[in-house]
Design a protein around this motif. Structure first.
Motif, PDB file in Angstrom:
ATOM      1  N   ILE A 141       0.857  -1.196   0.000  1.00 19.11           N
ATOM      2  CA  ILE A 141       0.000   0.000   0.000  1.00 19.11           C
ATOM      3  C   ILE A 141       0.886   1.236   0.000  1.00 19.11           C
ATOM      4  N   HIS A 142       0.620   2.116  -0.958  1.00 15.27           N
ATOM      5  CA  HIS A 142       1.311   3.405  -0.960  1.00 15.27           C
ATOM      6  C   HIS A 142       0.319   4.453  -0.477  1.00 15.27           C
ATOM      7  N   PRO A 143       0.615   5.120   0.650  1.00 14.21           N
ATOM      8  CA  PRO A 143      -0.379   6.056   1.188  1.00 14.21           C
ATOM      9  C   PRO A 143      -0.322   7.451   0.595  1.00 14.21           C
ATOM     10  N   GLY A 144       0.712   7.741  -0.222  1.00 11.62           N
ATOM     11  CA  GLY A 144       0.837   9.115  -0.758  1.00 11.62           C
ATOM     12  C   GLY A 144       1.141  10.083   0.369  1.00 11.62           C
ATOM     13  N   TYR A 145       0.514  11.265   0.323  1.00  6.60           N
ATOM     14  CA  TYR A 145       0.631  12.199   1.458  1.00  6.60           C
ATOM     15  C   TYR A 145      -0.762  12.507   1.977  1.00  6.60           C
ATOM     16  N   GLY A 146      -0.851  12.917   3.237  1.00  5.05           N
ATOM     17  CA  GLY A 146      -2.178  13.101   3.852  1.00  5.05           C
ATOM     18  C   GLY A 146      -2.778  11.737   4.175  1.00  5.05           C
ATOM     19  N   SER A 188      -2.095  20.034  17.538  1.00  8.05           N
ATOM     20  CA  SER A 188      -1.023  19.040  17.638  1.00  8.05           C
ATOM     21  C   SER A 188      -1.145  17.985  16.546  1.00  8.05           C
ATOM     22  N   ALA A 189      -2.381  17.615  16.221  1.00  3.74           N
ATOM     23  CA  ALA A 189      -2.580  16.565  15.208  1.00  3.74           C
ATOM     24  C   ALA A 189      -2.651  17.146  13.799  1.00  3.74           C
ATOM     25  N   GLY A 190      -2.473  18.439  13.671  1.00  5.73           N
ATOM     26  CA  GLY A 190      -2.607  19.079  12.364  1.00  5.73           C
ATOM     27  C   GLY A 190      -1.381  18.865  11.496  1.00  5.73           C
ATOM     28  N   GLY A 191      -1.355  19.541  10.392  1.00  2.23           N
ATOM     29  CA  GLY A 191      -0.228  19.425   9.465  1.00  2.23           C
ATOM     30  C   GLY A 191      -0.535  20.254   8.243  1.00  2.23           C
ATOM     31  N   GLY A 192       0.472  20.498   7.436  1.00  6.97           N
ATOM     32  CA  GLY A 192       0.260  21.242   6.199  1.00  6.97           C
ATOM     33  C   GLY A 192      -0.231  22.652   6.444  1.00  6.97           C
ATOM     34  N   GLY A 193       0.115  23.194   7.615  1.00  4.92           N
ATOM     35  CA  GLY A 193      -0.269  24.572   7.905  1.00  4.92           C
ATOM     36  C   GLY A 193      -1.694  24.738   8.383  1.00  4.92           C
ATOM     37  N   MET A 194      -2.403  23.611   8.575  1.00  2.00           N
ATOM     38  CA  MET A 194      -3.792  23.717   9.012  1.00  2.00           C
ATOM     39  C   MET A 194      -3.842  23.840  10.539  1.00  2.00           C
ATOM     40  N   GLY A 195      -4.760  24.680  11.021  1.00  2.42           N
ATOM     41  CA  GLY A 195      -4.969  24.794  12.457  1.00  2.42           C
ATOM     42  C   GLY A 195      -3.836  25.501  13.170  1.00  2.42           C
ATOM     43  N   ILE A 209      -8.803  27.294  18.221  1.00  2.00           N
ATOM     44  CA  ILE A 209      -7.944  26.242  17.648  1.00  2.00           C
ATOM     45  C   ILE A 209      -8.323  24.877  18.236  1.00  2.00           C
ATOM     46  N   ARG A 210      -8.594  24.867  19.536  1.00  2.00           N
ATOM     47  CA  ARG A 210      -8.964  23.600  20.180  1.00  2.00           C
ATOM     48  C   ARG A 210     -10.240  23.045  19.541  1.00  2.00           C
ATOM     49  N   ASN A 211     -11.231  23.892  19.330  1.00  2.00           N
ATOM     50  CA  ASN A 211     -12.487  23.436  18.721  1.00  2.00           C
ATOM     51  C   ASN A 211     -12.265  23.002  17.276  1.00  2.00           C
ATOM     52  N   TYR A 212     -11.438  23.773  16.563  1.00  2.00           N
ATOM     53  CA  TYR A 212     -11.127  23.423  15.173  1.00  2.00           C
ATOM     54  C   TYR A 212     -10.448  22.048  15.130  1.00  2.00           C
ATOM     55  N   ALA A 213      -9.462  21.864  16.032  1.00  2.00           N
ATOM     56  CA  ALA A 213      -8.707  20.606  16.055  1.00  2.00           C
ATOM     57  C   ALA A 213      -9.634  19.427  16.344  1.00  2.00           C
ATOM     58  N   ARG A 244     -12.848  19.273  15.658  1.00  2.00           N
ATOM     59  CA  ARG A 244     -13.695  19.021  14.479  1.00  2.00           C
ATOM     60  C   ARG A 244     -12.920  18.339  13.361  1.00  2.00           C
ATOM     61  N   GLN A 245     -11.721  18.846  13.083  1.00  2.00           N
ATOM     62  CA  GLN A 245     -10.988  18.377  11.909  1.00  2.00           C
ATOM     63  C   GLN A 245     -10.145  17.138  12.183  1.00  2.00           C
ATOM     64  N   PHE A 246      -9.554  17.047  13.372  1.00  2.00           N
ATOM     65  CA  PHE A 246      -8.604  15.957  13.631  1.00  2.00           C
ATOM     66  C   PHE A 246      -9.039  15.043  14.761  1.00  2.00           C
ATOM     67  N   LYS A 247     -10.181  15.339  15.371  1.00  2.00           N
ATOM     68  CA  LYS A 247     -10.718  14.540  16.485  1.00  2.00           C
ATOM     69  C   LYS A 247      -9.719  14.452  17.651  1.00  2.00           C
ATOM     70  N   ASP A 248      -8.917  15.478  17.819  1.00  2.00           N
ATOM     71  CA  ASP A 248      -7.957  15.525  18.926  1.00  2.00           C
ATOM     72  C   ASP A 248      -7.758  16.998  19.255  1.00  2.00           C
ATOM     73  N   GLU A 249      -8.072  17.374  20.493  1.00  2.00           N
ATOM     74  CA  GLU A 249      -8.025  18.805  20.807  1.00  2.00           C
ATOM     75  C   GLU A 249      -6.701  19.267  21.397  1.00  2.00           C
ATOM     76  N   GLY A 250      -5.681  18.410  21.313  1.00  2.00           N
ATOM     77  CA  GLY A 250      -4.366  18.807  21.821  1.00  2.00           C
ATOM     78  C   GLY A 250      -3.766  19.921  20.982  1.00  2.00           C
ATOM     79  N   VAL A 251      -3.091  20.862  21.642  1.00  2.00           N
ATOM     80  CA  VAL A 251      -2.431  21.950  20.899  1.00  2.00           C
ATOM     81  C   VAL A 251      -0.974  22.078  21.335  1.00  2.00           C
ATOM     82  N   LEU A 252      -0.190  22.668  20.465  1.00  2.00           N
ATOM     83  CA  LEU A 252       1.192  23.004  20.778  1.00  2.00           C
ATOM     84  C   LEU A 252       1.285  24.514  20.884  1.00  2.00           C
ATOM     85  N   ILE A 253       2.086  24.976  21.810  1.00  2.00           N
ATOM     86  CA  ILE A 253       2.304  26.420  21.942  1.00  2.00           C
ATOM     87  C   ILE A 253       3.773  26.671  21.640  1.00  2.00           C
ATOM     88  N   GLU A 254       4.028  27.502  20.652  1.00  2.00           N
ATOM     89  CA  GLU A 254       5.419  27.750  20.252  1.00  2.00           C
ATOM     90  C   GLU A 254       5.688  29.235  20.072  1.00  2.00           C
TER      91      GLU A 254
END
Lengths: 216, 472
Positions: free
Chosen positions: B81-86, B175-182, B199-203, B205-215
């Motif tokens: 299986i080749h998953p590509g990206y995403g 935290s579960a985001g990527g590609g500049g999302m969230g 961001i927590r609510n967005y995360a 909805r979109q990634f089913k994980d409300e963890g965030v990183l603060i940088e």
């Protein structure tokens, strides 16, 4: 002005709809021994906890998933030629003829009576968190809306944008979308009842309850 | 390819699915594609029908459904299986399941242990810090608690003030985001909570994980990448150079990628740019060796104006922009490097077959991401119908797209709005820029959006940015 009697008569002339039961996902399909003409039922119970009539079973990754009738009615066709084969998602498996219930008739008529706020684009829609909380706690009719109120989050192509309601003020009488469901552009999101129209809507509900005869 | 008996299931869509199919065909491998109802018009569906035979294509309910993908793999007798990206590309649970199920398959990507170790931004940071690799200041674990998040943000504001930063800024990232999302910026600690909640609510909805990183938001920086390739032995990683991905949308998503990452031969930098490229490459290889990295991957870096690099994260997959690195790379002096084919080959167990000394670089590559969006309105995606899409073929240009050029195409709203990648090669920066402008000048992308207005595209934005490529 909505002529409820006329709409009801039109619906009585063709009181059913044909529902195609499709494979929700890939897998090997096995049909239950049901023949066309058999009566089937949809999920029932307060929380739809009683499953509908099982029409087929699809197996994939050693998980068997019963494919149940989504509503009550009469089985009119079963695609038995697919028995034991690997089917793709959305493959038609069976067709049922379903007679409209009071709730469905009411929904059809209300869509003509309420002010419909429609999706501007094909997207997933969510109520903003504060409104969602209120709806969960007290139902959609507890939420009053007015022109310009930021009511929705529109999510498409992984981007989210706020969406304000535009239209007459009133209460949200009907909600036409589900969480994480894509809604096509132009399809209604909510039906709003201006407070001045509440007596008319109550009349619609009453007439459907008394005049529509549900058939098996 | 020594063993061409494999059949690869392409668990992705669009442009990357096409490139995986092309790479399979190049290696003499059989393939099978999947598609959803929304993608019926996509080029990858057409390519599979035209080149793969009757059972090379299966309609699925979702690209996100692991059961579905694996059921198709069994039905089609796929061996890999080749998953590509995403989708499943960086999902270690999926990679583990693919390899450990009763009818085991090969996951064409890093082994699940490597994905687990590096796929998580936080683990990567910890590991990098333990090796002395500089990382962006901030939290080193996902934060689920509002008070804790605010405390970290407060300390980062304080730290930046002490450093004399003109406008201290903190980034909140899903935290579960990527590609500049969230990702959002916070300039004032008093506004932190409202942005955090958004961001927590967005995360959720979109990634089913409300963890965030603060940088800490490092301003005035360049975004660089190092392309790593390593075979299943995990012992001899090589790099395919650097890329500069600093031209981004306001949502911090890449729009133009350039290889190599800097061009000190024609542009002035206030730091030793060649040394920075060497440093980030060596740091990336060190980390790859440490975890015995065993496929393709990208090490993402931030380089501050003073030339100081910070590791942001590792993407344990093939990147969208792999083609621009391939465009300038030569293996034993030969052109035509295909990193996706390399990924498949080593993913299926072949040894790399060359060393770093065999890899050289020639010229400069620019990759343009062609997108239907409105750069003047926060890069809002423009959904609708493409009616005309064409470009002028050139020997120095490669186009990757799933959008048909001989029929109208409705842009699905379910996925990223990327339409095409145009990769331009030049002998040097000025020639690449000139060719880039020539490509954009001859590009036609017309249509109507869902409101009936002319479709908006980012072509003007790409044209405007071409002159500034690689300038810090």
């Amino acid at each position: 002005m909505l002529n409820i009697g006329k709409v009801l008569e039109e619906l009585k002339e063709s009181p059913y709809e044909e529902i195609v039961i499709r494979a929700p996902h890939c897998g090997v399909v096995r049909f239950e021994p049901l023949e066309p003409g058999a009566r089937v039922s949809g999920a029932s119970g307060q929380w739809k906890e009683k499953p509908g009539t099982c029409i087929a079973v699809i197996e994939r990754e050693r998980n068997k998933r019963p494919i149940e009738s989504v509503d009550k009615g009469e089985l009119v066709a079963v695609n038995r030629n697919l028995e034991g084969t690997f089917v793709e998602a959305q493959t038609p498996l069976a067709t049922i003829r379903h007679f409209l219930s009071k709730d469905e008739v009411l929904k059809i008529i209300l869509q003509k009576a309420l002010y419909l706020f429609c999706a501007p684009e094909r997207a997933k829609y969510y109520f903003i968190p504060e409104v969602e909380k209120n709806i969960q706690a007290s139902g959609s009719k507890s939420v009053k809306v007015h022109d310009g109120l930021e009511l929705f989050i529109m999510s498409r192509m992984k981007r989210e944008a706020p969406l304000a309601y535009s239209g007459p003020g009133g209460v949200i009488y009907a909600k036409y979308f589900e969480r994480n469901e894509n809604i096509d552009a132009g399809k209604p999101l909510i039906g709003v009842c201006p407070e001045s129209q509440l007596p008319l809507i109550e009349d619609v509900v009453l007439r459907v309850q008394t005049e529509w005869e549900e058939r098996e | 390819m020594q063993n061409s008996s494999h059949k690869v299931l392409v668990a992705n869509r669009g442009e990357i699915a096409i490139r995986i199919v092309q790479a399979c065909r190049m290696l003499g491998l059989d393939f099978v594609c999947v598609y959803t109802a929304e993608d019926e018009q996509s080029g990858h569906v057409r390519l599979a029908k035209e080149t793969g035979g009757e059972k090379s294509l299966y309609r699925v309910s979702s690209y996100h459904d692991a059961n579905e993908i694996l059921a198709v793999a069994d039905a089609a007798q796929a061996t890999a299986i080749h998953p590509g990206y995403g989708f499943f590309a960086e999902d270690f649970r999926f990679a583990r399941r693919v390899t450990q199920r009763e009818r085991g398959l090969i996951f064409i990507g890093p082994s699940w242990r490597v994905i687990r170790e590096l796929g998580d931004k936080i683990n990567t940071k910890r590991l990098a810090r333990s090796l002395g690799v500089p990382t962006v200041p901030g939290s080193d674990k996902p934060i689920y608690d509002e008070m804790e998040a605010e405390e970290v943000a407060r300390s980062l504001f304080e730290f930046q003030k002490q450093c004399g930063t003109e406008q201290p800024t903190v980034l909140i990232k899903a935290s579960a985001g990527g590609g500049g999302m969230g990702i959002e910026e916070v300039y004032d600690i008093d506004l932190f909570r409202s942005v955090y909640r958004r961001i927590r609510n967005y995360a959720l909805r979109q990634f089913k994980d409300e963890g965030v990183l603060i940088e800490q938001r490092i301003r005035d920086f360049n975004h660089l990448e190092v392309q790593i390739v390593s075979d299943r032995s995990g012992q001899n990683p090589v790099h395919f150079g650097t890329r500069n991905c600093s031209i981004q949308s306001t949502g911090l998503q890449k729009r133009v990628e350039v290889a190599p990452g800097f061009d000190p031969s024609s542009l002035p930098y206030s730091f030793d740019a060649a040394q920075v490229l060497t440093d980030i490459t060596e740091h990336s290889l060190a980390l790859a060796r440490e975890v015995r990295y065993d496929n393709v991957g990208t090490w993402e870096w931030i380089v501050a104006r003073n030339g100081r690099p910070f590791l942001m994260e590792v993407n344990t997959r093939i990147q969208v922009e792999n083609g621009v690195s391939a465009a300038i790379a030569r293996i034993r002096g030969k052109r035509g490097v295909n990193l996706i084919a390399e990924q498949i080959r080593i993913g299926l167990g072949e040894p790399l077959g060359y060393t770093q000394e065999d890899i050289t670089f020639e010229g400069l590559g620019i990759e343009y991401r062609i997108i239907a969006e409105d750069p003047t309105n926060r890069f809002t995606p423009s959904s609708g119908r493409i009616e005309r899409f064409s470009w002028k073929e050139e020997p120095w240009l490669s186009m990757h797209t799933h959008v048909p050029t001989d029929a109208a195409y409705d842009i699905p709203t379910e996925f990223d709005p990327n339409l095409a990648l145009g990769i331009v090669w030049g002998e040097n920066l000025s020639q690449a820029q000139e060719r880039g402008m020539d490509f954009l000048d001859h590009l036609t992308l017309d249509g109507v959006d869902s409101a009936g207005a002319p479709l908006k595209t980012n072509v003007g934005f790409l044209r405007e940015k071409t002159a500034r490529i690689l300038q810090f």
